[in-house]
Design a protein around this motif. Structure first.
Motif, PDB file in Angstrom:
ATOM      1  N   ASN A   1     -25.234 -11.269-155.786  1.00  0.00           N
ATOM      2  CA  ASN A   1     -24.975 -10.294-155.209  1.00  0.00           C
ATOM      3  C   ASN A   1     -23.471  -9.458-155.344  1.00  0.00           C
ATOM      4  O   ASN A   1     -22.619  -9.713-155.404  1.00  0.00           O
ATOM      5  CB  ASN A   1     -24.568 -11.183-153.828  1.00  0.00           C
ATOM      6  CG  ASN A   1     -25.387 -10.413-152.681  1.00  0.00           C
ATOM      7  OD1 ASN A   1     -25.006  -9.135-152.938  1.00  0.00           O
ATOM      8  ND2 ASN A   1     -25.485 -10.902-151.265  1.00  0.00           N
ATOM      9  N   GLY A   2     -24.002  -7.932-155.720  1.00  0.00           N
ATOM     10  CA  GLY A   2     -22.811  -7.206-156.317  1.00  0.00           C
ATOM     11  C   GLY A   2     -23.372  -5.852-156.327  1.00  0.00           C
ATOM     12  O   GLY A   2     -24.264  -5.630-155.335  1.00  0.00           O
ATOM     13  N   ARG A   3     -22.268  -4.969-156.670  1.00  0.00           N
ATOM     14  CA  ARG A   3     -22.724  -3.788-157.463  1.00  0.00           C
ATOM     15  C   ARG A   3     -23.043  -3.459-158.054  1.00  0.00           C
ATOM     16  O   ARG A   3     -22.623  -3.978-159.032  1.00  0.00           O
ATOM     17  CB  ARG A   3     -22.095  -3.063-156.132  1.00  0.00           C
ATOM     18  CG  ARG A   3     -22.203  -1.180-156.572  1.00  0.00           C
ATOM     19  CD  ARG A   3     -20.882  -0.225-156.234  1.00  0.00           C
ATOM     20  NE  ARG A   3     -21.607   0.921-156.314  1.00  0.00           N
ATOM     21  CZ  ARG A   3     -21.634   1.150-158.168  1.00  0.00           C
ATOM     22  NH1 ARG A   3     -20.436   1.096-159.100  1.00  0.00           N
ATOM     23  NH2 ARG A   3     -21.603   2.988-158.199  1.00  0.00           N
ATOM     24  N   PHE A   4     -24.616  -3.727-158.876  1.00  0.00           N
ATOM     25  CA  PHE A   4     -23.917  -3.182-160.565  1.00  0.00           C
ATOM     26  C   PHE A   4     -24.419  -1.621-160.828  1.00  0.00           C
ATOM     27  O   PHE A   4     -25.565  -1.365-160.465  1.00  0.00           O
ATOM     28  CB  PHE A   4     -25.494  -4.612-160.821  1.00  0.00           C
ATOM     29  CG  PHE A   4     -25.284  -5.604-160.878  1.00  0.00           C
ATOM     30  CD1 PHE A   4     -24.605  -6.074-160.868  1.00  0.00           C
ATOM     31  CD2 PHE A   4     -25.964  -6.003-159.006  1.00  0.00           C
ATOM     32  CE1 PHE A   4     -24.125  -7.417-160.702  1.00  0.00           C
ATOM     33  CE2 PHE A   4     -25.531  -7.548-158.544  1.00  0.00           C
ATOM     34  CZ  PHE A   4     -24.674  -8.295-159.837  1.00  0.00           C
ATOM     35  N   GLY A   5     -23.998  -1.115-161.701  1.00  0.00           N
ATOM     36  CA  GLY A   5     -24.079   0.454-161.822  1.00  0.00           C
ATOM     37  C   GLY A   5     -24.525   0.232-162.855  1.00  0.00           C
ATOM     38  O   GLY A   5     -25.556   1.869-162.981  1.00  0.00           O
ATOM     39  N   GLY A   6     -25.030  -0.076-163.564  1.00  0.00           N
ATOM     40  CA  GLY A   6     -25.530   0.039-165.255  1.00  0.00           C
ATOM     41  C   GLY A   6     -26.934  -0.558-165.285  1.00  0.00           C
ATOM     42  O   GLY A   6     -27.334  -1.760-163.877  1.00  0.00           O
ATOM     43  N   ARG A   7     -27.204  -0.787-166.680  1.00  0.00           N
ATOM     44  CA  ARG A   7     -29.095  -1.490-166.770  1.00  0.00           C
ATOM     45  C   ARG A   7     -28.530  -2.893-166.182  1.00  0.00           C
ATOM     46  O   ARG A   7     -27.307  -3.414-166.923  1.00  0.00           O
ATOM     47  CB  ARG A   7     -29.358  -1.670-168.292  1.00  0.00           C
ATOM     48  CG  ARG A   7     -30.705  -2.193-168.776  1.00  0.00           C
ATOM     49  CD  ARG A   7     -30.916  -1.267-169.848  1.00  0.00           C
ATOM     50  NE  ARG A   7     -32.302  -1.845-170.315  1.00  0.00           N
ATOM     51  CZ  ARG A   7     -32.606  -2.960-170.690  1.00  0.00           C
ATOM     52  NH1 ARG A   7     -31.671  -3.391-171.047  1.00  0.00           N
ATOM     53  NH2 ARG A   7     -33.736  -2.523-170.711  1.00  0.00           N
ATOM     54  N   MET A   8     -29.797  -3.299-166.203  1.00  0.00           N
ATOM     55  CA  MET A   8     -29.414  -4.776-165.919  1.00  0.00           C
ATOM     56  C   MET A   8     -30.588  -6.126-166.445  1.00  0.00           C
ATOM     57  O   MET A   8     -31.522  -5.282-166.035  1.00  0.00           O
ATOM     58  CB  MET A   8     -29.576  -5.218-164.365  1.00  0.00           C
ATOM     59  CG  MET A   8     -29.406  -7.310-164.107  1.00  0.00           C
ATOM     60  SD  MET A   8     -29.787  -7.439-162.027  1.00  0.00           S
ATOM     61  CE  MET A   8     -28.262  -6.815-161.575  1.00  0.00           C
ATOM     62  N   GLU A   9     -30.097  -6.271-167.506  1.00  0.00           N
ATOM     63  CA  GLU A   9     -30.893  -7.292-167.782  1.00  0.00           C
ATOM     64  C   GLU A   9     -30.604  -8.939-167.234  1.00  0.00           C
ATOM     65  O   GLU A   9     -30.011  -9.725-167.630  1.00  0.00           O
ATOM     66  CB  GLU A   9     -30.752  -7.829-169.576  1.00  0.00           C
ATOM     67  CG  GLU A   9     -31.259  -6.291-170.205  1.00  0.00           C
ATOM     68  CD  GLU A   9     -31.177  -6.744-171.535  1.00  0.00           C
ATOM     69  OE1 GLU A   9     -30.819  -7.365-171.954  1.00  0.00           O
ATOM     70  OE2 GLU A   9     -31.533  -4.908-172.451  1.00  0.00           O
TER      71      GLU A   9
ATOM     72  N   SER B   1     -18.489  -6.682-158.700  1.00  0.00           N
ATOM     73  CA  SER B   1     -18.703  -5.428-158.890  1.00  0.00           C
ATOM     74  C   SER B   1     -18.952  -4.820-160.546  1.00  0.00           C
ATOM     75  O   SER B   1     -17.732  -5.445-161.123  1.00  0.00           O
ATOM     76  CB  SER B   1     -18.071  -4.413-158.168  1.00  0.00           C
ATOM     77  OG  SER B   1     -17.215  -4.176-158.454  1.00  0.00           O
ATOM     78  N   VAL B   2     -19.779  -4.775-161.155  1.00  0.00           N
ATOM     79  CA  VAL B   2     -20.051  -4.167-162.253  1.00  0.00           C
ATOM     80  C   VAL B   2     -19.796  -2.673-162.736  1.00  0.00           C
ATOM     81  O   VAL B   2     -21.191  -2.127-162.224  1.00  0.00           O
ATOM     82  CB  VAL B   2     -20.917  -4.788-163.735  1.00  0.00           C
ATOM     83  CG1 VAL B   2     -20.765  -4.425-164.590  1.00  0.00           C
ATOM     84  CG2 VAL B   2     -21.219  -6.068-162.763  1.00  0.00           C
ATOM     85  N   ASP B   3     -19.193  -1.746-163.460  1.00  0.00           N
ATOM     86  CA  ASP B   3     -19.510   0.017-163.460  1.00  0.00           C
ATOM     87  C   ASP B   3     -20.186   0.302-164.618  1.00  0.00           C
ATOM     88  O   ASP B   3     -21.393   0.719-165.038  1.00  0.00           O
ATOM     89  CB  ASP B   3     -18.354   0.710-164.087  1.00  0.00           C
ATOM     90  CG  ASP B   3     -17.193   0.230-162.483  1.00  0.00           C
ATOM     91  OD1 ASP B   3     -17.780   0.173-161.622  1.00  0.00           O
ATOM     92  OD2 ASP B   3     -16.324   0.509-162.458  1.00  0.00           O
ATOM     93  N   GLY B   4     -20.565  -1.516-165.705  1.00  0.00           N
ATOM     94  CA  GLY B   4     -21.771  -0.617-166.706  1.00  0.00           C
ATOM     95  C   GLY B   4     -22.657  -1.610-166.594  1.00  0.00           C
ATOM     96  O   GLY B   4     -23.111  -2.223-165.360  1.00  0.00           O
ATOM     97  N   ASP B   5     -23.041  -2.636-167.667  1.00  0.00           N
ATOM     98  CA  ASP B   5     -24.116  -3.119-168.310  1.00  0.00           C
ATOM     99  C   ASP B   5     -24.507  -4.315-167.195  1.00  0.00           C
ATOM    100  O   ASP B   5     -22.986  -4.837-168.125  1.00  0.00           O
ATOM    101  CB  ASP B   5     -25.640  -2.740-169.103  1.00  0.00           C
ATOM    102  CG  ASP B   5     -25.821  -1.229-169.481  1.00  0.00           C
ATOM    103  OD1 ASP B   5     -25.713  -0.491-168.528  1.00  0.00           O
ATOM    104  OD2 ASP B   5     -25.722  -0.982-170.609  1.00  0.00           O
ATOM    105  N   THR B   6     -25.101  -5.028-166.772  1.00  0.00           N
ATOM    106  CA  THR B   6     -24.881  -6.758-166.745  1.00  0.00           C
ATOM    107  C   THR B   6     -25.982  -7.620-167.796  1.00  0.00           C
ATOM    108  O   THR B   6     -27.128  -6.889-168.103  1.00  0.00           O
ATOM    109  CB  THR B   6     -25.572  -6.767-165.197  1.00  0.00           C
ATOM    110  OG1 THR B   6     -24.245  -6.474-164.327  1.00  0.00           O
ATOM    111  CG2 THR B   6     -24.474  -8.657-165.942  1.00  0.00           C
ATOM    112  N   GLU B   7     -25.855  -8.371-168.157  1.00  0.00           N
ATOM    113  CA  GLU B   7     -26.716  -9.681-169.033  1.00  0.00           C
ATOM    114  C   GLU B   7     -26.939 -10.740-168.846  1.00  0.00           C
ATOM    115  O   GLU B   7     -25.149 -11.292-168.696  1.00  0.00           O
ATOM    116  CB  GLU B   7     -26.386  -9.034-170.008  1.00  0.00           C
ATOM    117  CG  GLU B   7     -26.887  -8.004-171.103  1.00  0.00           C
ATOM    118  CD  GLU B   7     -26.879  -7.819-172.750  1.00  0.00           C
ATOM    119  OE1 GLU B   7     -26.756  -8.970-173.143  1.00  0.00           O
ATOM    120  OE2 GLU B   7     -27.171  -6.748-173.541  1.00  0.00           O
ATOM    121  N   ILE B   8     -27.387 -11.704-168.474  1.00  0.00           N
ATOM    122  CA  ILE B   8     -27.770 -12.622-167.761  1.00  0.00           C
ATOM    123  C   ILE B   8     -28.453 -13.438-167.947  1.00  0.00           C
ATOM    124  O   ILE B   8     -29.719 -13.057-168.069  1.00  0.00           O
ATOM    125  CB  ILE B   8     -27.124 -12.770-166.225  1.00  0.00           C
ATOM    126  CG1 ILE B   8     -25.941 -12.013-165.822  1.00  0.00           C
ATOM    127  CG2 ILE B   8     -26.810 -14.369-165.511  1.00  0.00           C
ATOM    128  CD1 ILE B   8     -25.538 -11.691-164.171  1.00  0.00           C
TER     129      ILE B   8
END
Length: 224
Positions: free
Chosen positions: A108-116, A93-100
């Motif tokens: 497969n999880g909980r992504f709280g912010g913006r995802m790139e 799980s991620v409370d902030g933004d995600t860059e991958i």
């Protein structure tokens, strides 16, 4: 891809394995580096793993950065998540933004912010609460997307990729790909604009625009 190869080469060169912690107790950051960088940590600051094989778990109050050829993580991240690798699997799980960025990804999880997301193949499941901005050869959207999505297919020799929608797009979005397919369990509850080679065979509501001889990467650059 060049960045991924550099990461792999750097990881191979690491003969041993190191672990370090720095900072005060209320903001203690952790680093793991080596051919195999693995283990669960409880960090009140940020955490950084790098190696050929990376396996990260535990609780990170701030940011988590992972880099390696094969990356696996089920960590709980209070800040932002950044992953670079060839093969990536994230189920935390991620409370902030995600860059991958990677070649093959399963998220497969909980992504709280913006995802790139940028890569060749990606399956995205779970809950994505922020906007999704993605570019790659093949995407499978299995999860629940609470904000608009922007997806651009890519590939060599003029190929514009494929997007498969198997989940729920609550706010619709914008998709450009050579092929866009809807599965029987797909749900779209907001305005969706699709640019593709052919109109998708689906009964739901969406706006369609023929791709023609255009390239999705060029369309993405022109849209800014």
């Amino acid at each position: 891809m060049r960045a991924i190869l550099m990461i792999t080469a750097a990881a191979t060169a690491l003969a041993g394995c190191s672990y370090s912690a720095r900072g005060p107790a209320d903001n203690r950051s952790i680093e793991r580096a080596g051919l195999v960088a693995a283990g669960d940590v409880d960090s009140t600051g940020s955490a950084d793993y790098s190696g050929m094989f990376v396996d990260a778990g535990g609780n990170i109050d701030r940011d988590l950065s992972l880099a390696g050829a094969n990356v696996v993580s089920d960590a709980r991240v209070g800040g932002n998540l950044n992953i670079e690798g060839a093969r990536i699997r994230f189920t935390g799980s991620v409370d902030g933004d995600t860059e991958i960025a990677g070649a093959t990804m399963y998220l497969n999880g909980r992504f709280g912010g913006r995802m790139e997301v940028m890569g060749a193949r990606a399956t995205i499941d779970g809950d994505v609460l922020g906007e999704l901005d993605a570019m790659g050869a093949r995407f499978n959207l299995l999860g629940h997307f609470a904000a608009p999505v922007r997806i651009y297919g890519g590939g060599g020799e003029g190929r514009n990729g494929r997007v498969v929608i198997s989940g729920t797009l609550e706010e619709g979005g914008y998709i450009c790909a050579q092929h866009v397919d809807f599965r029987s369990n797909a749900r779209v509850n907001g305005p969706l604009h699709i640019i593709a080679e052919r109109r998708p065979d689906w009964d739901g509501a969406f706006d369609f625009e023929a791709l023609g001889t255009r390239d999705c990467e060029d369309i993405r650059r022109n849209r800014g």
